[in-house]
Design a protein around this motif. Structure first.
Motif, PDB file in Angstrom:
ATOM      1  N   ARG A   1       0.834  -1.208   0.000  1.00 37.97           N
ATOM      2  CA  ARG A   1       0.000   0.000   0.000  1.00 37.97           C
ATOM      3  C   ARG A   1       0.864   1.251   0.000  1.00 37.97           C
ATOM      4  O   ARG A   1       0.660   2.172  -0.784  1.00 37.97           O
TER       5      ARG A   1
ATOM      6  N   PHE B   1       2.585   1.868  -3.353  1.00 33.51           N
ATOM      7  CA  PHE B   1       1.679   2.447  -4.344  1.00 33.51           C
ATOM      8  C   PHE B   1       1.380   3.914  -4.027  1.00 33.51           C
ATOM      9  O   PHE B   1       1.412   4.771  -4.907  1.00 33.51           O
ATOM     10  N   GLU B   2       1.094   4.207  -2.755  1.00 29.11           N
ATOM     11  CA  GLU B   2       0.784   5.588  -2.369  1.00 29.11           C
ATOM     12  C   GLU B   2       1.958   6.528  -2.598  1.00 29.11           C
ATOM     13  O   GLU B   2       1.775   7.667  -3.014  1.00 29.11           O
ATOM     14  N   GLU B   3       3.171   6.067  -2.311  1.00 26.94           N
ATOM     15  CA  GLU B   3       4.327   6.966  -2.343  1.00 26.94           C
ATOM     16  C   GLU B   3       4.974   7.092  -3.708  1.00 26.94           C
ATOM     17  O   GLU B   3       5.440   8.179  -4.061  1.00 26.94           O
TER      18      GLU B   3
ATOM     19  N   ASN C   1       3.706   5.026  -6.677  1.00 25.78           N
ATOM     20  CA  ASN C   1       2.844   4.460  -7.708  1.00 25.78           C
ATOM     21  C   ASN C   1       3.377   3.167  -8.332  1.00 25.78           C
ATOM     22  O   ASN C   1       3.251   2.946  -9.523  1.00 25.78           O
TER      23      ASN C   1
ATOM     24  N   GLY D   1       3.407  -1.205  -7.964  1.00 24.91           N
ATOM     25  CA  GLY D   1       2.686  -2.334  -7.397  1.00 24.91           C
ATOM     26  C   GLY D   1       3.558  -3.574  -7.360  1.00 24.91           C
ATOM     27  O   GLY D   1       4.692  -3.584  -7.876  1.00 24.91           O
TER      28      GLY D   1
ATOM     29  N   ASP E   1       5.319  -4.864 -10.444  1.00 21.95           N
ATOM     30  CA  ASP E   1       6.463  -4.094 -10.950  1.00 21.95           C
ATOM     31  C   ASP E   1       7.786  -4.590 -10.368  1.00 21.95           C
ATOM     32  O   ASP E   1       8.853  -4.095 -10.737  1.00 21.95           O
TER      33      ASP E   1
ATOM     34  N   THR F   1       8.357   6.603 -11.779  1.00 19.30           N
ATOM     35  CA  THR F   1       8.170   8.032 -11.580  1.00 19.30           C
ATOM     36  C   THR F   1       9.018   8.447 -10.387  1.00 19.30           C
ATOM     37  O   THR F   1       8.860   7.903  -9.299  1.00 19.30           O
TER      38      THR F   1
ATOM     39  N   SER G   1       7.477  12.084  -5.555  1.00 12.96           N
ATOM     40  CA  SER G   1       6.672  11.639  -4.433  1.00 12.96           C
ATOM     41  C   SER G   1       6.317  12.831  -3.568  1.00 12.96           C
ATOM     42  O   SER G   1       7.137  13.740  -3.388  1.00 12.96           O
TER      43      SER G   1
END
Length: 164
Positions: free
Chosen positions: A57, A60-62, A64, A66, A69, A104, A107
């Motif tokens: 989680r 993904f939040e920090e 992006n 999963g 990946d 990316t 963050s």
């Protein structure tokens, strides 16, 4: 022990790519001063018995990313530290970024950077994370064992965590 001692459960992931590791220069944390660390954070109530759910989680939040990946996602370290009246338990995961994944480097939590392995331990980071990474770079990255670590004033004592 003080009967009011609280528990703080946290998790982080360290992602490798070749001879570099993805690190976050975290700013604005409730717990740590601005410093370098892995991607991660605090457990939500529903994650208290599932550190992997927490780390995914947070990942993904920090930034992006999963689980798909990553390659070789493994829990490698569980550490303890008593600080500011809290027993802080950290779950540290390691993985490799898949070759076909574009990352990316932004963050809201801070600055995301690839750090060469030989520069990792020069970075300013929380004591527990630095001691864990010191052990990982010299021992842990060459095997697939799970380690427990107990933080002391300027060191950490490690033991292989085995099922018996």
């Amino acid at each position: 022990m003080n009967p009011d001692t609280k528990l703080r459960n946290m998790t982080a992931i360290y992602i490798s790519w070749g001879s570099e590791m993805l690190m976050l220069y975290r700013i604005g944390s409730r717990v740590v001063e601005p410093s370098w660390c892995g991607i991660g954070g605090h457990f939500e109530q529903t994650e208290l018995n599932d550190p992997k759910a927490c780390v995914l989680r947070e990942l993904f939040e920090e930034i992006n990313l999963g689980e798909n990946d990553l390659e070789n996602l493994q829990l490698r370290y569980v550490t303890l530290r008593l600080k500011k009246g809290e027993i802080r338990q950290n779950y540290y995961y390691f993985a490799t970024l898949r070759e076909d994944v574009e990352l990316t480097m932004e963050s809201e939590e801070g600055r995301v950077c690839w750090i060469p392995f030989d520069e990792l331990l020069e970075k300013e980071m929380p004591l527990t994370a630095k001691q864990m990474l010191r052990h990982y770079m010299s021992v842990g990255r060459f095997n697939d064992k799970l380690y427990s670590g107990s933080t002391q004033e300027n060191d950490m004592v490690f033991a292989e965590l085995r099922e018996f």
